[in-house]
Scaffold this motif. Structure first.
Motif, mmCIF file in Angstrom:
data_model
loop_
_atom_site.group_PDB
_atom_site.id
_atom_site.type_symbol
_atom_site.label_atom_id
_atom_site.label_comp_id
_atom_site.label_asym_id
_atom_site.label_seq_id
_atom_site.Cartn_x
_atom_site.Cartn_y
_atom_site.Cartn_z
ATOM 1 N N GLY A 565 13.696 -1.450 9.098
ATOM 2 C CA GLY A 565 14.878 -1.716 8.291
ATOM 3 C C GLY A 565 14.597 -2.327 6.948
ATOM 4 O O GLY A 565 15.529 -2.534 6.164
ATOM 5 N N GLN A 566 13.355 -2.666 6.621
ATOM 6 C CA GLN A 566 13.006 -3.256 5.344
ATOM 7 C C GLN A 566 12.206 -2.255 4.526
ATOM 8 O O GLN A 566 11.370 -1.538 5.057
ATOM 9 C CB GLN A 566 12.192 -4.538 5.551
ATOM 10 N N ARG A 567 12.438 -2.246 3.225
ATOM 11 C CA ARG A 567 11.743 -1.324 2.336
ATOM 12 C C ARG A 567 10.532 -2.029 1.752
ATOM 13 O O ARG A 567 10.632 -3.141 1.218
ATOM 14 C CB ARG A 567 12.677 -0.827 1.236
ATOM 15 N N ASN A 568 9.379 -1.387 1.850
ATOM 16 C CA ASN A 568 8.121 -1.949 1.402
ATOM 17 C C ASN A 568 7.547 -1.102 0.279
ATOM 18 O O ASN A 568 7.518 0.143 0.374
ATOM 19 C CB ASN A 568 7.115 -2.019 2.558
ATOM 20 N N HIS A 569 7.036 -1.769 -0.748
ATOM 21 C CA HIS A 569 6.440 -1.089 -1.895
ATOM 22 C C HIS A 569 4.922 -1.033 -1.689
ATOM 23 O O HIS A 569 4.297 -2.087 -1.495
ATOM 24 C CB HIS A 569 6.792 -1.866 -3.161
ATOM 25 N N CYS A 570 4.337 0.167 -1.725
ATOM 26 C CA CYS A 570 2.944 0.327 -1.317
ATOM 27 C C CYS A 570 2.202 1.259 -2.276
ATOM 28 O O CYS A 570 2.795 2.054 -3.002
ATOM 29 C CB CYS A 570 2.834 0.919 0.104
ATOM 30 N N LYS A 571 0.856 1.128 -2.218
ATOM 31 C CA LYS A 571 -0.059 2.133 -2.747
ATOM 32 C C LYS A 571 -0.658 2.881 -1.561
ATOM 33 O O LYS A 571 -0.962 2.263 -0.545
ATOM 34 C CB LYS A 571 -1.189 1.492 -3.548
ATOM 35 N N VAL A 572 -0.848 4.177 -1.698
ATOM 36 C CA VAL A 572 -1.391 4.982 -0.593
ATOM 37 C C VAL A 572 -2.566 5.788 -1.123
ATOM 38 O O VAL A 572 -2.458 6.480 -2.137
ATOM 39 C CB VAL A 572 -0.331 5.936 -0.016
ATOM 40 N N TRP A 573 -3.707 5.648 -0.440
ATOM 41 C CA TRP A 573 -4.920 6.421 -0.765
ATOM 42 C C TRP A 573 -5.169 7.415 0.357
ATOM 43 O O TRP A 573 -5.155 7.056 1.534
ATOM 44 C CB TRP A 573 -6.108 5.481 -0.926
ATOM 45 N N LEU A 574 -5.393 8.672 0.011
ATOM 46 C CA LEU A 574 -5.562 9.749 0.993
ATOM 47 C C LEU A 574 -6.884 10.464 0.732
ATOM 48 O O LEU A 574 -7.208 10.793 -0.400
ATOM 49 C CB LEU A 574 -4.410 10.748 0.875
ATOM 50 N N SER A 575 -7.665 10.678 1.801
ATOM 51 C CA SER A 575 -8.945 11.375 1.667
ATOM 52 C C SER A 575 -9.058 12.408 2.759
ATOM 53 O O SER A 575 -8.794 12.127 3.932
ATOM 54 C CB SER A 575 -10.110 10.384 1.773
ATOM 55 N N ARG A 576 -9.456 13.630 2.365
ATOM 56 C CA ARG A 576 -9.711 14.689 3.352
ATOM 57 C C ARG A 576 -11.181 14.666 3.700
ATOM 58 O O ARG A 576 -12.034 14.917 2.862
ATOM 59 C CB ARG A 576 -9.326 16.045 2.780
ATOM 60 N N LEU A 577 -11.490 14.345 4.979
ATOM 61 C CA LEU A 577 -12.878 14.242 5.407
ATOM 62 C C LEU A 577 -13.456 15.567 5.845
ATOM 63 O O LEU A 577 -14.660 15.787 5.754
ATOM 64 C CB LEU A 577 -12.989 13.232 6.564
#
Length: 771
Positions: A565-577
């Motif tokens: 129920g709470q909104r969180n501000h994030c950075k997201v790092w994605l890697s294809r292995l």
């Protein structure tokens, strides 16, 4: 998939190892318990021997309790050779009941335990056999019987090898080999070396396998020269080593080098009158000729193998049927090939030979396909797929065992190298001390000077040697610590981390991720990220589409996620292995600074408007169906409204797609046409929607939006306008092939879908060649 002919080779080697194990029991019984009356019986087959021994037991003939016990164990062994395990267990129980000495730690108990363990091995109950052989080992260790300890180590090596525990298997066989080397040379040394070669071959280490087979052959030939009276069975061991050398060379693609080994093995087996072994070599010769394209010669070898097998009491050359079916299929003799394959499938299923059963199911599918029976071919392929899926975990366990064994072997080699270094240092120090003592005796007048010099020199050398030892040990400790740190690095990551496959299924997560979601760790494995975090997964899917072509790892600097129920501000790092299997790592870095934007009222109002617009858009197809029933004026208004909605949808889609709009090309139209045909075929043949297609195939993401299941990524491939700028065409091809395999289609519809698939693949090849 592994070559069915290679599976036959492994099966034949397992049968040979078991035959050698049973022979070792016979020798052990004869050497240690020496029941001359029983072993002097002239019986040509196990059945005749059983009859003679049971008659001797029934007559009693004044036998002592010890002799009766030996006779019970020997009869059990003969029943075991005939795979009559119930009778074998019955006679072992009779021996235990009749002689209380079998409960004590003595040779009677040792032989009884070994025979019990071998019966479990012949029934493939390796887990039950392991503690039995461990008990036998403890007995002979307490009695100090070195030769018997070596025999039990051989038994344990065989069990560990069958369980895929290659490190333990090699350790046991090497201990047996060390024991045999300390005794007068005989055939057992060669058997231990051949067993070690078999383990290396199972691990795929063909170079070491050939090395130990050469050593085994040398040991057997030396043993035969020293004891020519044992030529009867030693020549059989020599023949088996030649057969294993041929198997290994063929596995390495060196078939021409294998040919003389096969001829030697066949000649020795023929001289010894070993029928089953002759048939097995004939199958290997057939495989060699089939690989070289000499199908008629291969069929001739197989016919000879069939005639040899008919002379046996039971079918033992299991790998004959798969090879025969393969050769007949390649010769175009489909009826005979099907008969051989069916017979072989029944036999392998009875013997629980799953790998050979898989090979035969695949061969039957090819036979049905070649003979124009696609429905039967499809059914066989389904059976093959079901059996293969049940074997995947076992294959994974075996591969993991091989990897673990290789790592442990490397560590052991490093430890041995360090030990050899210590031994060299010790030898160097000892030689220097002897030199100093000799110099002191020759030059008494210089004793004081030499002693001072020697003391200083030794101290300097000792410091240098200790420094070297400390350096090597520190280096080894650092390597071990580094390995442990690498294994635990994912669990120690401070940020939430999760590994997903291409469909969004969670394969791994660190403790921080489960704490961040406030969910039990065990409940997250195999869950869909699209269900847990739909906002994140939609963004990730779009990011991966662009990253697939750019070859980089995308970073999403600004992402808002709703957690509890709470909104969180994030950075997201994605890697294809892994580019083949679609294995991705997602690292989420919560940010303290929250972005400026709309206030809560504006945000709620915008969300409400978008929800209404989305609901209205979903009513579009239903409104189109009702258009003919409306008056002319209402029909015109409805048409304008639908056009406006479509333009809004295209505008929003333009914000999502980052690639340039090149217009509708033949390639894009072919891709969309193929996807539409696959979905339409699935819905017509199964009565299910594309949501079930995405869920059951696992190729596409199924997300929850406003309490309803959606296939947003799949839907983008149903329209040229919504198609991504860099489409994942392989997923569309996989979807089409999934429909072809899992749907019951008539010939016309299957050919039509296949034509669309081939047309697209042709365009894709042209596109790849043109750059």
């Amino acid at each position: 998939m592994r070559d069915p002919r290679a599976l036959g080779r492994l099966c034949s080697h397992s049968l040979c190892s078991l035959a050698i194990l049973v022979f070792a029991v016979e020798v052990s019984l004869a050497d240690e318990l020496s029941f001359d009356a029983c072993f002097a019986l002239d019986s040509s087959t196990p059945r005749a021997a059983i009859t003679d021994c049971e008659g001797l037991l029934g007559d009693n003939n004044g036998l002592s309790l010890d002799d009766q016990t030996k006779l019970y164990i020997h009869i059990a062994m003969l029943y075991g050779q005939r795979d009559e395990f119930a009778q074998a267990s019955e006679f072992l129980d009779e021996a235990l009941i009749s002689n209380p000495a079998l409960y004590e730690q003595n040779l009677y108990r040792y032989n009884w335990l070994r025979q019990r363990g071998i019966i479990e091995i012949r029934q493939h109950n390796y887990g039950e056999a392991l503690p039995i052989f461990n008990d036998a080992l403890r007995i002979v260790q307490a009695l100090g019987r070195d030769r018997m300890m070596a025999t039990v180590y051989n038994d344990l090596g065989t069990v560990h090898r069958a369980l895929g525990q290659y490190t333990e298997s090699l350790s046991a066989f090497e201990r047996a080999l060390d024991q045999y080397k300390n005794q007068p040379l005989d055939y057992r040394t060669g058997l231990a070396q051949a067993n070690i070669a078999a383990v290396y071959r199972d691990m795929g280490n063909f170079g070491d396998a050939l090395l130990y087979l050469d050593r085994a052959l040398e040991s057997h030939e030396t043993s035969l020269l020293s004891t020519p009276e044992n030529e009867g069975w030693i020549s059989g061991f020599i023949a088996h080593v030649h057969e294993d050398q041929a198997d290994t060379l063929m596995a390495m693609g060196r078939g021409e080098e294998a040919f003389p080994h096969l001829l030697t093995a066949l000649e020795l087996y023929t001289t010894a009158g070993r029928t089953a072994e002759q048939a097995r070599v004939k199958v290997l010769q057939a495989r060699l000729d089939a690989d070289a394209g000499r199908l008629d010669q291969a069929l001739g070898h197989l016919i000879v193998a069939q005639r040899l097998e008919q002379q046996l009491e039971s079918t033992s050359v299991i790998e004959l049927r798969p090879m025969l079916a393969e050769v007949l299929l390649r010769l175009g003799r489909y009826d005979q090939a099907e008969s051989a394959a069916r017979e072989g499938l029944a036999l392998t299923q009875e013997k629980e030979q799953a790998q050979l059963s898989m090979a035969l199911l695949e061969t039957l599918a090819r036979i049905h396909e070649a003979s124009g029976r696609p429905d039967l071919a499809l059914e066989r392929m389904r059976q093959f797929i079901a059996l293969r899926e049940s074997q995947l975990q076992e294959q994974y366990d075996r591969d993991f065992s091989v990897l673990r064994a290789n790592i442990e072997i490397d560590e052991q080699r490093r430890a041995n190298a360090l030990l050899e270094k210590d031994n060299e240092i010790a030898a160097l120090t000892l030689n220097r001390q002897r030199l100093l003592l000799f110099a002191a005796v020759l030059v008494l007048g210089l004793m004081a000077v030499l002693l001072v010099w020697s003391w200083r020199q030794k101290r300097a050398d000792r410091r240098r040697l200790q420094t070297e030892i400390a350096f090597h040990r520190d280096e080894l400790d650092q390597m071990v610590a580094s390995s442990q740190q690498q294994l635990a690095i994912l669990d120690r990551t401070a940020d939430p981390l999760v590994c997903i496959d291409e469909s969004g299924r969670i394969l791994y997560h660190n403790p921080t991720f489960s704490q961040w979601l406030a969910k039990p760790p065990e409940s997250l494995i195999d869950q869909s990220l699209g269900i847990l975090l739909p906002e994140l997964f939609v963004v990730l899917t779009e990011s991966l589409t662009g990253a697939e072509a750019d070859g980089g790892d995308p970073m999403i600097d600004d992402q808002t996620l709703t957690i509890q129920g709470q909104r969180n501000h994030c950075k997201v790092w994605l890697s294809r292995l892994d580019s083949r299997d679609g294995f991705h790592v997602v690292v989420i870095q919560p940010r303290e600074d929250q972005p400026d934007g709309f206030d809560r009222a504006d945000s709620a109002h915008l969300k409400q408007q978008l929800s209404i617009l989305r609901q209205f858009k979903e009513l579009g197809p239903k409104l189109m169906e009702l258009m003919d029933q409306l008056p002319e004026a209402r029909r015109s208004d409805l048409s304008k409204l639908l056009n406006a909605l479509e333009s809004v949808d295209h505008s929003s889609q333009g914000l999502v797609d980052t690639g340039p709009d090149d217009g509708s090309t033949d390639y894009q139209q072919a891709l969309v046409s193929l996807m539409l045909a696959a979905v339409e075929t699935w819905e017509d043949s199964t009565g299910q929607t594309r949501i079930e297609l995405a869920e059951q195939s696992g190729i596409w993401l199924v997300a929850i939006d406003d309490g309803r299941l959606r296939t947003r990524t799949l839907d983008r491939y149903l329209s040229v306008q919504r198609l991504p700028s860099r489409p994942r065409w392989r997923q569309v091809v996989r979807t089409c092939r999934y429909v072809l395999i899992h749907c019951r289609l008539n010939v016309e519809r299957r050919e039509r879908l296949n034509e669309r698939l081939e047309a697209f693949l042709k365009l894709e090849r042209q596109k790849a060649l043109s750059g």
